[in-house]
Design an enzyme around this catalytic site. Sequence first.
Site, PDB file in Angstrom:
ATOM      1  N   ASP A   1       0.357   7.643  -1.441  1.00 48.97           N
ATOM      2  CA  ASP A   1      -1.598   8.399  -1.536  1.00 48.97           C
ATOM      3  C   ASP A   1      -1.640   8.567  -2.928  1.00 48.97           C
ATOM      4  O   ASP A   1      -1.126   8.980  -3.879  1.00 48.97           O
ATOM      5  CB  ASP A   1      -0.444   9.447  -1.598  1.00 48.97           C
ATOM      6  CG  ASP A   1      -0.232  10.036   0.208  1.00 48.97           C
ATOM      7  OD1 ASP A   1      -0.633   9.086   1.061  1.00 48.97           O
ATOM      8  OD2 ASP A   1       0.483  10.870   0.300  1.00 48.97           O
TER       9      ASP A   1
ATOM     10  N   LYS B   1       3.318  10.282   6.671  1.00 50.85           N
ATOM     11  CA  LYS B   1       4.555  10.667   7.544  1.00 50.85           C
ATOM     12  C   LYS B   1       5.168  10.649   8.398  1.00 50.85           C
ATOM     13  O   LYS B   1       6.326  11.157   8.254  1.00 50.85           O
ATOM     14  CB  LYS B   1       3.029  11.586   8.877  1.00 50.85           C
ATOM     15  CG  LYS B   1       2.123  11.492   8.453  1.00 50.85           C
ATOM     16  CD  LYS B   1       1.177  12.871   9.924  1.00 50.85           C
ATOM     17  CE  LYS B   1      -0.460  12.957   9.720  1.00 50.85           C
ATOM     18  NZ  LYS B   1      -0.908  13.585   8.622  1.00 50.85           N
ATOM     19  N   GLY B   2       5.720   9.153   7.784  1.00 48.94           N
ATOM     20  CA  GLY B   2       7.524   9.472   8.058  1.00 48.94           C
ATOM     21  C   GLY B   2       8.005   9.033   7.409  1.00 48.94           C
ATOM     22  O   GLY B   2       8.753  10.091   7.568  1.00 48.94           O
TER      23      GLY B   2
ATOM     24  N   GLU C   1       0.884   7.346  12.589  1.00 48.59           N
ATOM     25  CA  GLU C   1       0.442   6.648  11.815  1.00 48.59           C
ATOM     26  C   GLU C   1       1.364   4.936  12.174  1.00 48.59           C
ATOM     27  O   GLU C   1       0.678   4.490  11.658  1.00 48.59           O
ATOM     28  CB  GLU C   1       0.864   7.400  10.106  1.00 48.59           C
ATOM     29  CG  GLU C   1      -0.252   7.884  10.343  1.00 48.59           C
ATOM     30  CD  GLU C   1       0.445   8.600   8.952  1.00 48.59           C
ATOM     31  OE1 GLU C   1       0.990   8.494   8.479  1.00 48.59           O
ATOM     32  OE2 GLU C   1      -0.574   8.976   8.509  1.00 48.59           O
TER      33      GLU C   1
ATOM     34  N   THR D   1      -1.078  19.846   1.341  1.00 48.28           N
ATOM     35  CA  THR D   1      -0.885  17.999   1.864  1.00 48.28           C
ATOM     36  C   THR D   1       1.327  17.651   1.917  1.00 48.28           C
ATOM     37  O   THR D   1       1.838  18.694   1.399  1.00 48.28           O
ATOM     38  CB  THR D   1      -0.487  17.025   0.571  1.00 48.28           C
ATOM     39  OG1 THR D   1      -1.589  16.698   0.333  1.00 48.28           O
ATOM     40  CG2 THR D   1      -0.263  15.609   1.625  1.00 48.28           C
TER      41      THR D   1
ATOM     42  N   ASP E   1       4.680  18.149   7.657  1.00 49.96           N
ATOM     43  CA  ASP E   1       6.394  17.128   7.276  1.00 49.96           C
ATOM     44  C   ASP E   1       7.075  17.857   7.174  1.00 49.96           C
ATOM     45  O   ASP E   1       8.303  17.727   8.054  1.00 49.96           O
ATOM     46  CB  ASP E   1       5.532  16.310   6.108  1.00 49.96           C
ATOM     47  CG  ASP E   1       4.526  14.894   6.659  1.00 49.96           C
ATOM     48  OD1 ASP E   1       3.822  15.380   8.218  1.00 49.96           O
ATOM     49  OD2 ASP E   1       3.449  14.756   6.272  1.00 49.96           O
TER      50      ASP E   1
HETATM   51  O1  RIB Z   1       1.374  14.507   6.370  1.00 47.12           O
HETATM   52  C1  RIB Z   1       0.927  13.906   5.211  1.00 47.12           C
HETATM   53  C2  RIB Z   1       0.398  12.037   4.725  1.00 47.12           C
HETATM   54  O2  RIB Z   1      -0.807  12.366   5.969  1.00 47.12           O
HETATM   55  C3  RIB Z   1       0.033  11.844   3.453  1.00 47.12           C
HETATM   56  O3  RIB Z   1       2.141  11.983   3.185  1.00 47.12           O
HETATM   57  C4  RIB Z   1      -0.904  10.633   3.935  1.00 47.12           C
HETATM   58  O4  RIB Z   1       0.211   9.910   3.286  1.00 47.12           O
HETATM   59  C5  RIB Z   1      -1.155  10.634   5.096  1.00 47.12           C
HETATM   60  O5  RIB Z   1      -0.412   9.995   6.093  1.00 47.12           O
END
Ligand code: RIB
Length: 299
Positions: free
Chosen positions: A16, A43-44, A140, A245, A249
């Site tokens: 990121d 996200k993973g 993703e 962010t 997750d």
């Molecule tokens: O959900 C956040 C994530 O979305 C970030 O870390 C980025 O890499 C995207 O995949």
Amino acid sequence: MSNDIEVLNFGSLNIDHVYHVSHFVRPQETLAVGGYRKFAGGKGLNQSVALARAGLRVAHAGKCGTDGAFLADTLREAGVDVRFLLRSGGPTGHACIQVDSSGQNAILVAPGANQEITGREVDETLAGIPAGTLLLLQNEINDIPLLMRNAARKGLRIALNPAPCGPEVADYPLELCDFLFVNEVEAAQLTGLAVSDPGLLLDGLVRRCPRSEVILTLGADGAWCASEGRRFYREAFPVRVVDTTCAGDTFIGYFLAARLHGASVETAMRTASRAGAMTVSRAGAAVSIPALAEVMAEP
Ligand code: RIB
């Protein structure tokens, strides 16, 4: 031996690149950033870290390039089993994340190695995973339908967070899900309903995934869950927003950990909302996910 894990997360790993901006860049504008940092994300990866910090035994499968070694370190340091990580000769996936002065974000994702997973790698990874293990997926990486069908055939349970949600998700075998996590935009896309009413969205999602626990996250407006014919609502914890962010997750990791360890839906939603709020009050992706002790220490 893979029978010691509770969750296999076959998911993305991203580098990121986070830019702090006064506002999201506009067409034809060149914008100087107020700050730049590089974080482990995807996200993973974020969801694996959240699961581990929440106390679950999780293994992460996914693919990264030689530039992504620090992502494997991040997983390892969080207590995630990395024996299924795959390597690519190409670049690791990366995200370009703008965070504005109110903490909201705008994200571009370049898939890189995340989209290079082969059918053979899917088969080899799932080969030793015993029935009953939960397979967690986001959108993703490539080959999601193949993963879902192979996992179902082997008796694995399936949790899906179809984000980012492209048109291809409409053709995924969503009826195989045991847990489905979506936000409002994804829910509208999957149901084809041009509404924002959570009840109607949940009705549509339950029709698509009749045997799944369906969780609809609404950011600052809280979260809903449909489970076994009942509906549950949890309001969001008030928090000073630094960076949103990874809030989703974190919610997913903590919700699944609680449910897999026998907590009620209400308790799982409360714990997940608390953990998500703590993430929002900190900068970055995986690095912002709280440990279980911190979450439980909050009143
Ligand atoms: O959900 C956040 C994530 O979305 C970030 O870390 C980025 O890499 C995207 O995949």
